[in-house]
Write an enzyme that holds these catalytic residues in place. Structure first.
Site, PDB file in Angstrom:
ATOM      1  N   ASP A  45     -29.813 -23.502 -17.925  1.00 53.56           N
ATOM      2  CA  ASP A  45     -28.599 -23.537 -17.100  1.00 53.56           C
ATOM      3  C   ASP A  45     -28.963 -23.324 -15.630  1.00 53.56           C
ATOM      4  O   ASP A  45     -28.105 -23.387 -14.751  1.00 53.56           O
ATOM      5  CB  ASP A  45     -27.534 -22.545 -17.595  1.00 53.56           C
ATOM      6  CG  ASP A  45     -28.006 -21.099 -17.581  1.00 53.56           C
ATOM      7  OD1 ASP A  45     -29.192 -20.846 -17.286  1.00 53.56           O
ATOM      8  OD2 ASP A  45     -27.179 -20.207 -17.877  1.00 53.56           O
ATOM      9  N   SER A  46     -30.274 -23.143 -15.357  1.00 53.42           N
ATOM     10  CA  SER A  46     -30.760 -23.180 -13.971  1.00 53.42           C
ATOM     11  C   SER A  46     -30.453 -24.529 -13.340  1.00 53.42           C
ATOM     12  O   SER A  46     -30.524 -24.676 -12.120  1.00 53.42           O
ATOM     13  CB  SER A  46     -32.268 -22.901 -13.921  1.00 53.42           C
ATOM     14  OG  SER A  46     -32.959 -23.733 -14.836  1.00 53.42           O
ATOM     15  N   ASP A  84     -29.895 -24.403 -23.162  1.00 54.60           N
ATOM     16  CA  ASP A  84     -29.259 -23.127 -22.820  1.00 54.60           C
ATOM     17  C   ASP A  84     -27.780 -23.148 -23.165  1.00 54.60           C
ATOM     18  O   ASP A  84     -27.097 -24.152 -22.927  1.00 54.60           O
ATOM     19  CB  ASP A  84     -29.380 -22.889 -21.307  1.00 54.60           C
ATOM     20  CG  ASP A  84     -30.335 -21.769 -20.979  1.00 54.60           C
ATOM     21  OD1 ASP A  84     -30.675 -20.975 -21.884  1.00 54.60           O
ATOM     22  OD2 ASP A  84     -30.755 -21.690 -19.810  1.00 54.60           O
ATOM     23  N   LYS A 114     -30.687 -21.456 -26.556  1.00 54.97           N
ATOM     24  CA  LYS A 114     -31.104 -20.165 -25.997  1.00 54.97           C
ATOM     25  C   LYS A 114     -29.870 -19.464 -25.450  1.00 54.97           C
ATOM     26  O   LYS A 114     -29.002 -20.112 -24.870  1.00 54.97           O
ATOM     27  CB  LYS A 114     -32.132 -20.361 -24.875  1.00 54.97           C
ATOM     28  CG  LYS A 114     -32.505 -19.056 -24.170  1.00 54.97           C
ATOM     29  CD  LYS A 114     -33.687 -19.222 -23.249  1.00 54.97           C
ATOM     30  CE  LYS A 114     -33.371 -19.752 -21.886  1.00 54.97           C
ATOM     31  NZ  LYS A 114     -32.387 -18.974 -21.104  1.00 54.97           N
ATOM     32  N   GLU A 116     -28.535 -15.500 -23.573  1.00 55.96           N
ATOM     33  CA  GLU A 116     -28.995 -14.294 -22.877  1.00 55.96           C
ATOM     34  C   GLU A 116     -28.387 -13.036 -23.497  1.00 55.96           C
ATOM     35  O   GLU A 116     -27.209 -13.028 -23.867  1.00 55.96           O
ATOM     36  CB  GLU A 116     -28.604 -14.372 -21.395  1.00 55.96           C
ATOM     37  CG  GLU A 116     -29.259 -15.531 -20.677  1.00 55.96           C
ATOM     38  CD  GLU A 116     -28.891 -15.597 -19.195  1.00 55.96           C
ATOM     39  OE1 GLU A 116     -28.244 -14.656 -18.673  1.00 55.96           O
ATOM     40  OE2 GLU A 116     -29.256 -16.606 -18.554  1.00 55.96           O
ATOM     41  N   GLU A 183     -37.757 -12.199 -18.940  1.00 53.16           N
ATOM     42  CA  GLU A 183     -37.690 -12.598 -17.527  1.00 53.16           C
ATOM     43  C   GLU A 183     -37.644 -11.381 -16.612  1.00 53.16           C
ATOM     44  O   GLU A 183     -36.881 -10.432 -16.838  1.00 53.16           O
ATOM     45  CB  GLU A 183     -36.442 -13.468 -17.277  1.00 53.16           C
ATOM     46  CG  GLU A 183     -36.295 -13.850 -15.799  1.00 53.16           C
ATOM     47  CD  GLU A 183     -35.336 -14.995 -15.524  1.00 53.16           C
ATOM     48  OE1 GLU A 183     -34.793 -15.590 -16.488  1.00 53.16           O
ATOM     49  OE2 GLU A 183     -35.146 -15.308 -14.327  1.00 53.16           O
TER      50      GLU A 183
END
Ligand code: KIV
Length: 266
Positions: A45-46, A84, A114, A116, A183
């Site tokens: 999602d960057s 993501d 993925k 978070e 991270e």
């Protein structure tokens, strides 16, 4: 070319082979890194920060993630594609989480998703894994929690925070994730977590002792001048090459030297 599976990725940890991961958001980049032999392509999602120009990843939607995931999948033959889950696609309730993870696989073509979080998302990971969708966890500096963290800050520097991150990593593993991104945490803590888990750890700003490394493609190629974190190694200056090309085109058009006879039809 044989496509890597989650089992191949897990075996790499057992064999002591490092896992190379890069982000991609479109077909040409996916093709190039796939041909180069990358193990995992992360449709991160960057994309919101480096492609769409948002200040952070929070505005990224499911529709945007699906669009970019489909493009990457079309350019990939050998790498495992992980997509993501964007902010608000899994935090509200388990039904949303399962449905949106399923969309990334069914409509996007990703092989894994993925998300978070640590202990707080263990139940969510378990629910998605129960649908036979492989999950990558992501702990430490989690960009979707930017407002809680007060910015992009290294996590786990204090002993208590470090213990919590170790517990998060174990919770993610126990919930069934097949790998976990670490991270922005101190290298010794990443080393301790990597030794404590049987699933691979993929580091970004987490030192050399992780089982693999991930970086954002725009950062390593010098395509994003907004900011360059300490953990990024720049492997090329693609912005410079693009600017030169664009400048030469403008000059040629202004001077009337493009198009030449070789670019024209008789
Ligand atoms: O969105 C992303 O690109 C990521 C990586 C930086 C791990 O989550």
């Amino acid at each position: 070319m044989k496509q890597r599976t989650v089992l191949d990725i897990q075996k790499m940890k057992v064999d002591g082979e490092k896992i190379a991961v890069l982000t991609a958001y479109d077909y040409p980049f996916a093709r190039l890194m796939d041909a180069a032999g990358i193990d995992i392509i992360l449709v991160g999602d960057s994309v919101g920060s480096v492609v769409s120009g948002y200040d952070n990843t929070l505005p990224v939607t499911m529709e945007e993630m699906l669009y970019h995931t489909r493009a990457v999948v079309r350019g990939t033959q050998g790498a495992l594609v992980v997509a993501d889950m964007p902010f608000l696609s899994y935090q509200v309730d388990l039904r949303d989480a399962r449905f949106n993870a399923g969309r990334l696989v069914k409509e996007g073509g990703a092989q894994a998703v993925k998300l978070e979080g640590g202990t707080n998302v263990a139940e969510t990971i378990r629910a998605i894994v129960a649908m036979d969708i492989p999950v990558v966890g992501h702990i430490g500096l989690t960009p979707q929690s930017i407002h809680r963290m007060g910015g992009f800050r290294v996590q786990g520097k204090q002993e208590e925070q470090a213990r919590r991150l170790l517990a998060d990593a174990k919770a993610v593993e126990a919930a069934g994730a097949f790998a976990v991104v670490l991270e922005g945490i101190p290298a010794p803590l990443a080393q301790e977590i990597t030794a404590a888990l049987s699933i691979p750890t993929i580091g970004i700003g987490a030192g050399v002792h992780c089982d693999g490394q991930v970086l954002v493609i725009h950062d390593i190629l010098g395509l994003c001048e907004k900011y360059s974190p300490k953990f990024v190694k720049r492997y090329a200056d693609v912005s410079g090459i693009i600017s030169e090309g664009i400048q030469s085109y403008i000059t040629d058009v202004k001077e009337g030297s493009f198009p030449g006879p070789e670019h024209s039809f008789k």
